[in-house]
Design a protein around this motif. Structure first.
Motif, PDB file in Angstrom:
ATOM      1  N   PHE A   1       0.755  -1.162  -0.146  1.00  0.00           N
ATOM      2  CA  PHE A   1      -0.131  -0.050   0.063  1.00  0.00           C
ATOM      3  C   PHE A   1       0.801   1.172   0.113  1.00  0.00           C
ATOM      4  O   PHE A   1       0.609   2.086  -0.679  1.00  0.00           O
TER       5      PHE A   1
ATOM      6  N   ASP B   1      -8.013   8.575  -4.638  1.00  0.00           N
ATOM      7  CA  ASP B   1      -8.447   7.470  -4.811  1.00  0.00           C
ATOM      8  C   ASP B   1      -9.193   6.664  -4.081  1.00  0.00           C
ATOM      9  O   ASP B   1      -9.778   5.589  -4.295  1.00  0.00           O
TER      10      ASP B   1
ATOM     11  N   GLY C   1      -8.286   1.740  -4.183  1.00  0.00           N
ATOM     12  CA  GLY C   1      -6.950   2.725  -3.684  1.00  0.00           C
ATOM     13  C   GLY C   1      -6.982   2.803  -1.973  1.00  0.00           C
ATOM     14  O   GLY C   1      -6.125   3.668  -1.687  1.00  0.00           O
TER      15      GLY C   1
ATOM     16  N   GLU D   1       2.654   1.524  -3.613  1.00  0.00           N
ATOM     17  CA  GLU D   1       1.918   1.482  -4.856  1.00  0.00           C
ATOM     18  C   GLU D   1       0.685   2.457  -4.571  1.00  0.00           C
ATOM     19  O   GLU D   1       0.149   3.014  -5.775  1.00  0.00           O
ATOM     20  N   ARG D   2      -0.115   2.456  -3.431  1.00  0.00           N
ATOM     21  CA  ARG D   2      -1.120   3.400  -3.463  1.00  0.00           C
ATOM     22  C   ARG D   2      -1.425   4.652  -2.483  1.00  0.00           C
ATOM     23  O   ARG D   2      -2.340   5.485  -2.659  1.00  0.00           O
TER      24      ARG D   2
ATOM     25  N   TYR E   1      -3.622   8.446  -2.184  1.00  0.00           N
ATOM     26  CA  TYR E   1      -4.761   7.904  -1.306  1.00  0.00           C
ATOM     27  C   TYR E   1      -5.974   8.959  -1.323  1.00  0.00           C
ATOM     28  O   TYR E   1      -7.038   8.812  -1.240  1.00  0.00           O
TER      29      TYR E   1
END
Length: 461
Positions: free
Chosen positions: A241, A252, A260, A244-245, A249
């Motif tokens: 997390f 998304d 996300g 990549e995300r 945040y």
């Protein structure tokens, strides 16, 4: 003040009885419940620190309920995967681990029998916000010869320090922020100085997949390959997390089609990872401040608001938990006609006219996890399609607790109370049929906020 007195002064610790240390005691027992991990566990650390002060070993006891009216194969598979790993990691910290399967009605008796076998000087438990004083009192009566300490290992700021139920995020946020500097710091992982040496007469069941076959649980809800239990899996999910995300945040997190979010809720629910571990990793990440702040708001403020709700509101599983303004508007609109009425069976099988809702239901049933934004829409529509708000609340609780890996969690109960009864929210206008002043969500408005067609296609029948 000796070292044990200093330890007992920790605000995370609640002294559940006033028994003196048993001079005949041979160990410190940690009764593990919610915090099912060996990493960054304040309750385990308290037990180890106390045992080191007494020059005694530590043994962890876990009572696995062989019968549970709500849990099923999905929950137990995930939990036992985590417990097998926890047992290995406890051995690395020189602590013992004993697991015994027991019925819910006699779990306290089984623990009392275990204590009579190992003779603890001190018993440590981890806090459960849903446990009421009466349950704690019964346990202190069952084994009264040693002090019983409970430790809040599920939150960053001990929930007892907030003293009462908080009305909303805006009221709990400043109270948490004032205390965060004192609590948001590395937890530490001390080693037990005196290793636990298992005695042959102390029976313990092996933690393995075969254990599930001995349990009388609901097997109609299958395990899911979307999540594997355990602290290592939780840490991998956290690293993924962050990598990549987290950087997107804030923008998304309300886009279910891209997922996300962190997807850490099952691990947090079973205590396989702690909030300190997650929060510190987020603070240290190289993501933009707005994304880190948005995530920490959810992890700390919103999550600990939910724990506060469950701890201080005994009606958290029912509509009785909501505020007076919400009860008034619900009563005023109780007789409003519903365009659609669905049975609990139709809802469980995703047999509604709403393709978006059906997709969310299928995601939950098949994967054991539903995107947080869709959880809001999911519960709002159940309110709209049920004969009463009380019925909707009950259906939401039962389905959430049955299918979600993080079912029976404070965050789930708070989310349902928000959706059905405006908990932690305010009255909204203009009034609408069925909803009254409860915040409204529609298929059209929700679908416009993300690529709903892609989400529907992903979770189509």
């Amino acid at each position: 003040m000796n070292s044990l007195d200093q330890l007992a002064a920790d605000p995370r610790i609640v002294m559940r009885n006033r028994a003196a240390l048993d001079p005949r005691g041979r160990c410190v027992v940690y009764r593990m419940r919610r915090a099912q991990r060996a990493l960054d566990n304040p309750a385990l650390n308290t037990a180890i620190d106390a045992a080191n002060a007494l020059a005694q070993p530590v043994v962890v006891f876990f009572g696995l309920l062989a019968r549970h009216p709500q849990a099923n194969l999905r929950h137990y598979t995930f939990m036992i995967e985590g417990l097998a790993e926890t047992a290995r990691k406890l051995a690395q910290r020189r602590c013992g681990f004993v697991l015994r399967a027991c019925d819910g009605a006699n779990s306290a008796d089984e623990f009392a029998r275990f204590c009579s076998e190992v003779k603890p000087s001190l018993v440590v438990c981890d806090e459960d916000p849903g446990r009421r004083d009466a349950k704690w009192k019964r346990e202190t009566i069952l084994y009264p010869s040693a002090p019983l300490w409970s430790v809040d290992a599920d939150v960053i700021v001990p929930s007892i320090l907030l003293e009462k139920e908080q009305f909303a995020a805006r009221t709990i946020r400043p109270r948490l922020q004032r205390r965060l500097p004192g609590f948001l710091k590395p937890v530490g992982n001390p080693l037990a100085r005196v290793p636990w040496k298992a005695e042959r007469k102390i029976k313990s069941q092996a933690v393995s997949a075969e254990l599930i076959g001995c349990l009388h649980i609901d097997r109609s809800v299958s395990s899911t390959d979307a999540f594997r239990g355990g602290t290592n899996a939780a840490l991998s999910a956290l690293r993924r997390f962050v990598r990549e995300r987290l950087g997107n945040y804030a923008s998304d997190r309300n886009h279910p089609e891209v997922e996300g979010t962190s997807q850490l809720s099952p691990y947090l629910h079973f205590g396989q990872i702690g909030p300190h571990t997650v929060a510190l990793a987020i603070q240290e990440a190289a993501a933009p401040a707005r994304d880190r702040d948005a995530f920490l708001e959810e992890l700390i403020v919103r999550r600990e608001l939910a724990v506060n709700f469950v701890r201080y509101n005994p009606h958290f599983k029912t509509l009785k938990s909501v505020e007076p303004w919400a009860r008034r508007t619900i009563r005023a609109h109780a007789g409003d006609p519903r365009a659609y009425l669905y049975t609990a069976g139709q809802l469980a099988n995703a047999e509604t006219h709403d393709r978006l809702w059906n997709a969310a239901q299928r995601q939950m049933v098949s994967r054991g996890w539903m995107h947080g934004y869709m959880r809001m829409y999911w519960a709002k529509k159940i309110l709209e399609w049920s004969g009463s708000a009380a019925e909707a609340y009950d259906v939401c609780v039962r389905m959430n607790d049955r299918y979600e890996l993080d079912g029976r969690d404070p965050s789930g109960y708070a989310g349902i109370a928000w959706a059905i009864g405006g908990k932690h929210d305010r009255a909204w206008g203009p009034e609408r049929p069925v909803y009254g002043k409860i915040r409204y969500m529609s298929f059209a408005s929700t679908s416009r906020k993300f690529a709903s067609r892609a989400y529907i296609e992903q979770w189509s029948a």
